[in-house]
Write a protein that holds these residues in place. Structure first.
Motif, PDB file in Angstrom:
ATOM      1  N   PRO A 181     -14.976  -5.397   3.146  1.00  0.00           N
ATOM      2  CA  PRO A 181     -13.740  -5.661   2.405  1.00  0.00           C
ATOM      3  C   PRO A 181     -13.985  -6.421   1.102  1.00  0.00           C
ATOM      4  O   PRO A 181     -14.863  -7.284   1.020  1.00  0.00           O
ATOM      5  N   GLN A 182     -13.196  -6.064   0.099  1.00  0.00           N
ATOM      6  CA  GLN A 182     -13.142  -6.719  -1.199  1.00  0.00           C
ATOM      7  C   GLN A 182     -14.500  -6.820  -1.904  1.00  0.00           C
ATOM      8  O   GLN A 182     -14.746  -7.728  -2.672  1.00  0.00           O
TER       9      GLN A 182
ATOM     10  N   PRO B 109       0.805  -1.224   0.000  1.00  0.00           N
ATOM     11  CA  PRO B 109       0.000   0.000   0.000  1.00  0.00           C
ATOM     12  C   PRO B 109       0.837   1.272   0.000  1.00  0.00           C
ATOM     13  O   PRO B 109       2.021   1.252   0.299  1.00  0.00           O
TER      14      PRO B 109
ATOM     15  N   GLU C 260     -12.325   8.077   5.068  1.00  0.00           N
ATOM     16  CA  GLU C 260     -12.480   6.658   5.393  1.00  0.00           C
ATOM     17  C   GLU C 260     -11.790   6.365   6.723  1.00  0.00           C
ATOM     18  O   GLU C 260     -10.631   6.739   6.921  1.00  0.00           O
TER      19      GLU C 260
ATOM     20  N   ASN D  73      -9.951  -4.872  -3.594  1.00  0.00           N
ATOM     21  CA  ASN D  73      -8.580  -4.967  -3.085  1.00  0.00           C
ATOM     22  C   ASN D  73      -8.376  -4.263  -1.747  1.00  0.00           C
ATOM     23  O   ASN D  73      -7.244  -4.036  -1.334  1.00  0.00           O
ATOM     24  N   THR D  74      -9.440  -3.884  -1.069  1.00  0.00           N
ATOM     25  CA  THR D  74      -9.336  -3.265   0.250  1.00  0.00           C
ATOM     26  C   THR D  74      -9.639  -4.343   1.278  1.00  0.00           C
ATOM     27  O   THR D  74     -10.702  -4.973   1.229  1.00  0.00           O
TER      28      THR D  74
ATOM     29  N   MET E 268     -14.773  -1.259  -2.635  1.00  0.00           N
ATOM     30  CA  MET E 268     -13.721  -1.809  -1.774  1.00  0.00           C
ATOM     31  C   MET E 268     -12.854  -2.870  -2.450  1.00  0.00           C
ATOM     32  O   MET E 268     -12.244  -3.684  -1.774  1.00  0.00           O
TER      33      MET E 268
ATOM     34  N   LEU F 104     -14.349  -0.667   6.349  1.00  0.00           N
ATOM     35  CA  LEU F 104     -14.256   0.784   6.533  1.00  0.00           C
ATOM     36  C   LEU F 104     -15.629   1.429   6.563  1.00  0.00           C
ATOM     37  O   LEU F 104     -16.596   0.870   6.052  1.00  0.00           O
TER      38      LEU F 104
ATOM     39  N   ARG G 139      -3.991  -2.594   2.468  1.00  0.00           N
ATOM     40  CA  ARG G 139      -3.593  -2.405   3.872  1.00  0.00           C
ATOM     41  C   ARG G 139      -4.088  -3.573   4.703  1.00  0.00           C
ATOM     42  O   ARG G 139      -5.252  -3.946   4.630  1.00  0.00           O
TER      43      ARG G 139
ATOM     44  N   GLY H 117      -6.088   4.552  -2.756  1.00  0.00           N
ATOM     45  CA  GLY H 117      -6.713   4.677  -1.438  1.00  0.00           C
ATOM     46  C   GLY H 117      -6.085   3.770  -0.399  1.00  0.00           C
ATOM     47  O   GLY H 117      -4.871   3.741  -0.238  1.00  0.00           O
ATOM     48  N   LEU H 118      -6.913   3.014   0.306  1.00  0.00           N
ATOM     49  CA  LEU H 118      -6.445   2.130   1.369  1.00  0.00           C
ATOM     50  C   LEU H 118      -6.314   0.672   0.902  1.00  0.00           C
ATOM     51  O   LEU H 118      -6.266  -0.246   1.726  1.00  0.00           O
ATOM     52  N   MET H 119      -6.232   0.468  -0.414  1.00  0.00           N
ATOM     53  CA  MET H 119      -6.069  -0.892  -0.933  1.00  0.00           C
ATOM     54  C   MET H 119      -4.839  -1.568  -0.335  1.00  0.00           C
ATOM     55  O   MET H 119      -3.821  -0.925  -0.096  1.00  0.00           O
TER      56      MET H 119
END
Length: 149
Positions: free
Chosen positions: A108-109, A25, A125, A84-85, A82, A89, A59, A55-57
């Protein structure tokens, strides 16, 4: 407002190192402090198209009071998903004056789209449940440099 956006964008461009690589990330974005009532938020600022896209991907963890503030050039209906996150969140869609327009819990995802109820320039986020645990709802106001306070 344009001067504030330019200043935030400048901070992003001055951040050292690449925003993201195949190895993980983006962790080197500029940071700002925001507050929600008496709660301090440490937010990374994603103000470039590349930073916003990533973004937060990818993490796997994030400190409890840390989040990411997405800054857009102009107000529009902002929609997030989301892919790949890995972290659950909550997205706070935020007006120029710091007022939270609406909140959306995101899994997630997921490819489910979560959108602002009206045009906004900011999306914050945080860990899912962060706002709820602190009694922060739509209509509450965030403060900090991003919102001119």
């Amino acid at each position: 407002m344009k001067a504030l956006f330019t200043r935030l964008l400048g901070l992003c461009l001055l951040a050292s190192g690449p925003a993201w690589s195949q190895d993980g990330p983006q962790l080197n974005l500029p940071r700002i402090s925001l507050s929600a009532n008496m709660h301090l938020i440490h937010a990374q600022v994603a103000a470039t198209p590349q930073a916003r896209t990533i973004g937060l991907m990818f993490r796997r963890e994030m400190p409890a009071n840390e989040g990411m503030l997405f800054v857009f050039e102009q107000a529009a209906t902002q929609c997030f998903w989301m892919k790949n996150t890995l972290l659950p969140l909550t997205a706070a869609f935020v007006d120029d004056d710091g007022t939270i327009v609406n909140l959306a819990d995101m899994q997630p995802q997921s490819l489910d789209s979560h959108c602002s109820d009206k045009p906004v320039r900011y999306v914050l986020e945080m860990h899912q449940g962060w706002f709820k645990k602190r009694g922060i709802q739509a209509g509450a106001r965030l403060s900090g440099q991003a919102f001119g306070k």
